[in-house]
Each structure stands twice: as structure tokens, then as C-alpha cells.
Enzyme design. Structure first.
Site, mmCIF file in Angstrom:
data_model
loop_
_atom_site.group_PDB
_atom_site.id
_atom_site.type_symbol
_atom_site.label_atom_id
_atom_site.label_comp_id
_atom_site.label_asym_id
_atom_site.label_seq_id
_atom_site.Cartn_x
_atom_site.Cartn_y
_atom_site.Cartn_z
ATOM 1 N N LYS A 95 0.810 -1.230 0.000
ATOM 2 C CA LYS A 95 0.000 0.000 0.000
ATOM 3 C C LYS A 95 0.839 1.275 0.000
ATOM 4 O O LYS A 95 0.422 2.295 -0.523
ATOM 5 C CB LYS A 95 -0.954 0.011 1.196
ATOM 6 N N GLU A 117 -10.385 7.538 4.247
ATOM 7 C CA GLU A 117 -11.065 6.653 5.186
ATOM 8 C C GLU A 117 -10.219 5.385 5.286
ATOM 9 O O GLU A 117 -9.358 5.122 4.443
ATOM 10 C CB GLU A 117 -12.462 6.281 4.674
ATOM 11 N N SER A 382 1.552 -9.796 -1.053
ATOM 12 C CA SER A 382 1.257 -8.363 -0.919
ATOM 13 C C SER A 382 1.623 -7.785 0.449
ATOM 14 O O SER A 382 1.897 -6.595 0.566
ATOM 15 C CB SER A 382 -0.217 -8.103 -1.217
HETATM 16 C C1 LIG Z 1 -5.196 -3.869 1.610
HETATM 17 C C2 LIG Z 1 -4.481 -5.109 1.294
HETATM 18 C C3 LIG Z 1 -4.859 -5.925 0.203
HETATM 19 C C4 LIG Z 1 -6.061 -5.635 -0.649
HETATM 20 O O1 LIG Z 1 -5.987 -4.467 -1.402
HETATM 21 P P1 LIG Z 1 -5.774 -4.492 -2.980
HETATM 22 O O2 LIG Z 1 -6.062 -3.092 -3.374
HETATM 23 O O3 LIG Z 1 -6.724 -5.478 -3.570
HETATM 24 O O4 LIG Z 1 -4.365 -4.882 -3.230
HETATM 25 C C5 LIG Z 1 -4.101 -7.054 -0.072
HETATM 26 N N1 LIG Z 1 -3.036 -7.388 0.683
HETATM 27 C C6 LIG Z 1 -2.641 -6.639 1.740
HETATM 28 C C7 LIG Z 1 -1.467 -7.093 2.525
HETATM 29 C C8 LIG Z 1 -3.352 -5.477 2.079
HETATM 30 O O5 LIG Z 1 -2.965 -4.757 3.134
#
Ligand SMILES: *Cc1c(COP(=O)(O)O)cnc(C)c1O
Length: 411
Positions: A95, A117, A382
């Protein structure tokens, strides 16, 4: 051709095929046009690009590695699993990639304050980090129910200097927080910038957030080729709003690689028990843009659920909707149980505790490995799972048995 794709999607009005656009109250239209204009000029300047590159390298710690998960792969008997380690990005997830971009753009536009938000608090923490870095004020709107659930993230945001605004209307969760953040932004759009947390919302955000996340795919494609001399056969990422997924996918759209977006099928296929927007949704409008939407008969957003709070959104990025209809990307589902098992298996075999969101992608890769016995699978990891540990121990305890079963199944 890739270049053409990015020029063509979105079009000038922010549409990816029939999805996207900007359905806004009249008072906001001009301000969103200003952001679009600023994005298309400032963010393409040499000065902006140099500064963002330097931030990525020296502050975020990019490039993040691609890692060959050898012990996990050995367990699978042929398939090779590679992880793009966004969990090693500063603050522990992808993010920050778009929050630093949004913050830098706000700074160049002369804004004083970032507003957003947050649901689980992940976006709030990433944005508060960017605000601290750039010396901007930060205002994060959060439902009171979420504030109680995600207390450590509230503390993180406050430590980082953000003003956390509790939202007590309605169900006191994400939807009300969005309304509250928009209201606050409307009061002073001149000196503040609204910062969305994924490739969702009105144009230009799905484009802007994608562009800041593309670094994930650009790095990964080169790193994978360097390591193996070829491109990955399969690419997998989880899809909430879709920002980490589009970041990775965007670099491979012209390649022969098969691409899979993984949504949460939660605890059952009944409405309210999952957040598998692509599989069960129908086109509709939410938060100012058109997309596949989980909705009731009246067209209102339906309640959603996932074990991974970062994935439980009833809408999804418009570009993903277009990639689904054009059949370039396959959208599939993973349920809570398989997600949990992947969470344990990756922790145990590789010493990497994944975020529950990312564990959905890992779980699908484990399934895929059975069908595609001698192929490579590149997974976007992610984020890291530290944030989920308390929740897991409180709700699922010690599930050694579950993990052992899975190890037996996959072996
Ligand atoms: C917020 C988040 C997501 C989901 O958000 P996307 O916009 O779909 O990428 C996925 N993985 C993690 C670790 C997150 O914090």
C-alpha cells in the site's frame, strides 16, 4: 502494444470498457479534474519521477526481491513457486507504493492535508506514514466499530501524527467512513487531497493508483527473467479493490503468462458470507464508479465478509472488470479454510508469515501447482502477517492438525 494499452485504458473519461468513470456530486467535479490534470502533468515531470525513485530506493527499500520458495516447491513435486516480496516493503505491504505517490503529488500541488477513510486501518497507516514523511497533515476517518477491532492500527496512526476521526453513524464501519471522509474533503478541497486506498473510486484514482503500483510488476518481470531466463507460466495475486494485483498483472498483459486474480469466498457462497465480487456480482455503481458489485435487489451494496479484512469490499477496481470481460485475467476464489492452511504452510516451510489477504494468493498457487505440475508460478506476497497474529490465535487457536493435514494433502 503494452504502451498502447495504458494509453487506451482508461479513456479520457476514466472508463475501462464499460467500467469506471466518475459519478460525482457537482461540487467535486472540478476538483477531480484538477487532480487528473495535475497527475497527467506533474507526475510525468523529470523532477517528480526522480524524487519518487529516490523515495522508493532509500525510504521504502525497493526493489523488493523475487524469492524462489524452494522448500514449498519441493513439497509440491514439480511446480516452482516464486514470491514477489511486497511484505518487505516499508510498513509491510504494497500500500505504501501508492500512498507515497499520492503524498508526493499532493506536495507538488501545494496541498496541506491528506484525507482518507480506512477500514481495517492498513490504508490509514500507510497514508499516515506518507504524511509524516512529507510533513503534511493527515486526517483518517474510521468507523467506531473498526476502531475497536483494529486498535493497534489506531495507535500506529496516532503515533505517526494522524488525526483519527471516529465515525459513529450507521453501521460505524467502512461505508460510513467513506461518506465522512468525502464530507470533510468537500469542506476544503483547495488545500486538502483525498487519497484512495486501492484502484477504486472515481477517475482518476483507478488510473493513478495503478500507475504508482506498476513498479511491482516492472521489477518482478525483470527479476524473474534474470533468475530463470524465462517469463513465469502463471501469475497469481489476491484482489480486494485490486491494487496489488494490477501492479503485478500490468507488466505481463502482453506476455503468454496465465494470470489469476483471487477473491475471497469466505465461509460460504451465501450473500453476506463472502466478498467474491467478480464471481457473484453484477455491474453497478458504488462510491462514484461503475464495476462488478455485490448488491441487493435495490442495487445497494450488499454486506460482505472475508477472514482477510483487506479483501472485504463489495466493489472492485474497474480495470479488473474489464480484464475479466476481455478474458485476459481469470478470476477465481479461495475460502477461509484454504487461506488459513496456506498461512500456516508458508510460515512453516519458508519462515514467511503472510498477511491473510496474501495467503489467498498463496492458497490458489498451491491448488494450481497440482494441475500445472512442471510450471512456474509467480505469487504477489502483498503483505506480512504480523497484523493478523492476534486475530488468528484468538479465533483459531493452534491448528497444528490443520497444517499437518495440508502438508499431507500437498505432498
Ligand atoms: C489492503 C491489502 C490488500 C487488498 O488491497 P488491494 O487493493 O486489492 O491490493 C491485499 N493485501 C494486503 C497485505 C493489504 O494490506
Amino acid at each position: 502494444m503494452n504502451k498502447e494499452y495504458f494509453k487506451k485504458f482508461p479513456d479520457e473519461k476514466g472508463f475501462f470498457g464499460q467500467y469506471g468513470g466518475a459519478f460525482l456530486p457537482p461540487a467535486l467535479i472540478e476538483h477531480f479534474k484538477d487532480i487528473t490534470h495535475a497527475y497527467l502533468t506533474i507526475s510525468k515531470s523529470h523532477r517528480f519521477i526522480s524524487e519518487l525513485r529516490s523515495i522508493r530506493k532509500h525510504y521504502q527499500g525497493r526493489p523488493t526481491p523475487v524469492y524462489f520458495a524452494e522448500r514449498l516447491s519441493n513439497m509440491l513435486g514439480g511446480a516452482r513457486i516464486y514470491l514477489k516480496r511486497e511484505d518487505l516493503n516499508h510498513t509491510g505491504a504494497h500500500k505504501l507504493n501508492h500512498c507515497m505517490g499520492e503524498g508526493l503529488l499532493a506536495k507538488y500541488m501545494g496541498k496541506k492535508k491528506l484525507i482518507a477513510e480506512t477500514g481495517a486501518g492498513q490504508h490509514g497507516v500507510a497514508l499516515a506514514t506518507a504524511a509524516a514523511y512529507f510533513g503534511l497533515e493527515c486526517e483518517i476517518h474510521m468507523g467506531e466499530v473498526d476502531m475497536a477491532k483494529e486498535h493497534p492500527n489506531v495507535i500506529r496512526m496516532k503515533l505517526l501524527g494522524a488525526n483519527v476521526i471516529p465515525v459513529s453513524s450507521g453501521l460505524k464501519t467502512l461505508k460510513e467512513a467513506v461518506d465522512s471522509a468525502f464530507e470533510s474533503y468537500l469542506k476544503d478541497p483547495e488545500s486538502s487531497m483525498y487519497c484512495i486506498g486501492s484502484v477504486v473510486g472515481p477517475h482518476p484514482f483507478p488510473m493513478l493508483v495503478r500507475e504508482f503500483q506498476r513498479i511491482v510488476g516492472i521489477e518482478a518481470r525483470e527479476q524473474f527473467f534474470d533468475m530463470t531466463g524465462e517469463l513465469p507460466d502463471n501469475i497469481v495475486a489476491c484482489v480486494g479493490g485490486g491494487s496489488n494485483a494490477i501492479g503485478l498483472f500490468s507488466a505481463f498483459l502482453d506476455d503468454p503468462s496465465e494470470i489469476y486474480g483471487v477473491e475471497p469466498s469466505g465461509r460460504s457462497f451465501k450473500p453476506g458470507d463472502h466478498a467474491a465480487t467478480m464471481t457473484y456480482g453484477k455491474p453497478g455503481v458504488i462510491h462514484g464508479f461503475k464495476c462488478y458489485l455485490l448488491q441487493n435487489e435495490k442495487g445497494e451494496p450488499a454486506p460482505v465478509y472475508s477472514i482477510a479484512s483487506g479483501l472485504d469490499y463489495p466493489g472492485v477496481g474497474p480495470e479488473h472488470c474489464h480484464l475479466k470481460d476481455s478474458e485476459r485475467v481469470k478470476y477465481v476464489t479461495v475460502d477461509d479454510q484454504d487461506c488459513l492452511e496456506a498461512f500456516y504452510v508458508l510460515s512453516r516451510t519458508e519462515g514467511i508469515i503472510p498477511a491473510l489477504e496474501s495467503a489467498h494468493a498463496v492458497a490458489y498457487a498451491l491448488k494450481l501447482a497440482k494441475e500445472k505440475k512442471y510450471q512456474s508460478i509467480l505469487v504477489n506476497l502483498s503483505g506480512r502477517g504480523d497484523k493478523d497474529i492476534d486475530f488468528i490465535t484468538e479465533n483459531y487457536g493452534y491448528t497444528e492438525e490443520q497444517m499437518q493435514n495440508r502438508l499431507k494433502k500437498t505432498a
